[in-house]
Design an enzyme around this catalytic site. Structure first.
Site, PDB file in Angstrom:
ATOM      1  N   CYS A 184       0.852  -1.185   0.000  1.00 59.11           N
ATOM      2  CA  CYS A 184       0.000   0.000   0.000  1.00 59.11           C
ATOM      3  C   CYS A 184       0.897   1.248   0.000  1.00 59.11           C
ATOM      4  O   CYS A 184       2.117   1.141   0.113  1.00 59.11           O
ATOM      5  CB  CYS A 184      -0.916   0.011   1.222  1.00 59.11           C
ATOM      6  SG  CYS A 184      -0.015   0.109   2.768  1.00 59.11           S
ATOM      7  N   CYS A 208       3.582   1.610   2.653  1.00 55.30           N
ATOM      8  CA  CYS A 208       4.753   0.731   2.549  1.00 55.30           C
ATOM      9  C   CYS A 208       5.737   1.292   1.524  1.00 55.30           C
ATOM     10  O   CYS A 208       6.947   1.254   1.718  1.00 55.30           O
ATOM     11  CB  CYS A 208       4.322  -0.671   2.134  1.00 55.30           C
ATOM     12  SG  CYS A 208       2.868  -1.254   2.995  1.00 55.30           S
TER      13      CYS A 208
END
Lengths: 79, 340
Positions: free
Chosen positions: A10, A13
């Site tokens: 996502c 990250c």
């Protein structure tokens, strides 16, 4: 130094990975940076909140995206 | 007592409702741009400007405060607290911790795996997963700013009740057999190493990072939401909206829920639409059902959950939450006059 970024991919990250590279540049160190996206592998570190950072096999933190400067401080201690 | 009440009302009007900002914008539009105060365009533009400015100011402050509070509750800590409770108390604590534990939607899978591996009942995990997106501090205060405190508090209570009942039912139906095998297999890891000491400065940095991050993520939803709200407020005739979503249409709550479930939007973007609908005479229950449906369930989150649970559990989860939202909607439409 071996660094693993745990997270499903996502936006948080991706940001953490970018900050890790930035932090490494700040402290002038080389390291292998790996991305771990597999859920069962993430779970095997006992991590609940993503993204998380594993340095030399040790979980440094989870569910946070520290700024490059803060990360640099943390990584300096781990070298 | 009257003094305290007056001070509270003044603070509430100035800081939460920002009545001064609305007056400022309206006088700017009428005196500065010579707009007609009764025109459709004036209504739409005034709504748009006021809501955009107000939501961004409130949001920044609120995310900061709630992130600061949340920095005390890591998912790992939540897990440790939850392992101490069994049965319905577990569901209640799970639902409560869901409101303060920070997690982005992509964390729901690792959290699910971690909770389940730690031996938590699947129902407790679901109580947590239901309440977490549904009830959070920032959205509740924003709700209070637009609809007043009684509605906001009622929303919190109802959200928690749905989470507790939903989780309890999932336990009662013995849904633990419908978790994917890989979740329960493998070693249990003790996660003490994850805890790090957090100083006040780090909490401040964390909260500030959250503000920047969330604003960056949701600003587009807010602009879209406020634009739709402004269009509804200024241009769409009241009778059309009342026919579809008004109290006289017995299916209004049903329509609002079914439209809201697959939608993936942020609660902050949904609020201005809700505000415009209420101003057009739509029942508060219908509007709350829409907002709950948008935030509690979305196609992306359902697809994500499918990776760790089998279809039967997934269907049970979605059905329980949808029924809960629909019941909430009708109850608020019937008893809503008590709150507004």
């Amino acid at each position: 130094m071996n660094i693993k970024v745990l997270g499903s991919g996502c936006s948080n990250c991706i940001r953490l990975e970018k900050n890790v590279y930035e932090a490494l540049k700040q402290i002038g160190k080389e390291a292998t940076v790996e991305k771990v996206t597999d859920y069962s592998e993430i779970a095997s570190y006992g991590v609940l909140g993503t993204p998380a950072l594993v340095v030399n096999g040790k979980v440094l933190f989870s569910s946070r995206v520290p700024a490059p400067f803060t990360l640099a401080e943390m990584l300096r201690k781990e070298v | 007592m009257q003094v305290i009440k007056d001070i509270f009302i003044w603070l509430n009007d100035a800081l939460l409702k920002m009545t001064w900002l609305e007056n400022l914008i309206n006088s700017l539009l009428t005196n500065g741009f010579g707009m007609d105060e009764t025109g459709y365009l004036f209504k739409a533009v005034s709504f748009f400007m006021f809501d955009v400015v107000k939501i961004f100011i409130l949001l920044s402050v609120l995310i900061y405060i709630s992130s600061y509070i949340q920095s005390h509750f890591s998912p790992e800590r939540t897990k440790r607290i939850l392992t101490k409770f069994k049965g319905i108390p577990g569901n209640i604590i799970g639902a409560l911790l869901g409101t303060v534990t920070p997690f982005c939607s992509c964390s729901s899978i690792p959290i699910f795996i971690g909770f389940t591996k730690a031996g938590l009942p699947v129902g407790v995990t679901f109580s947590f997963l239901i309440s977490s997106p549904l009830v959070d501090l920032a959205s509740v205060i924003l709700l209070a700013s637009i609809f007043g405190w009684p509605v906001a508090l009622a929303y919190v209570v109802v959200g928690l009740v749905i989470a507790v009942i939903g989780g309890t039912l999932i336990d009662k139906f013995h849904m633990e057999n419908y978790v994917e095998d890989f979740v329960t297999q493998g070693p249990v890891i003790v996660t003490d190493s994850v805890e790090i000491e957090t100083t006040r400065k780090e909490r401040h940095l964390y909260a500030w990072e959250q503000v920047k991050e969330i604003i960056k993520k949701v600003w587009i939803y807010i602009l879209i939401g406020v634009s739709i709200g402004a269009t509804i407020h200024g241009f769409i005739p009241q009778n059309i909206i009342e026919t579809v979503l008004g109290d006289n249409n017995p299916f209004s709550v049903l329509i609002a829920t079914v439209v809201g479930v697959p939608m993936y939007a942020d609660i902050f973007g949904t609020l201005p639409i809700a505000e415009a609908l209420v101003l057009k005479g739509v029942g508060i229950g219908t509007v709350l059902a829409f907002m709950m449906a948008v935030t509690a369930l979305s196609l992306p989150s359902i697809v994500l959950l499918k990776k760790v649970v089998k279809t039967r559990l997934l269907v049970t989860f979605v059905t329980i939450v949808v029924i809960g939202i629909i019941i909430t909607g009708y109850l608020f439409n019937i008893f809503g006059y008590l709150f507004i």
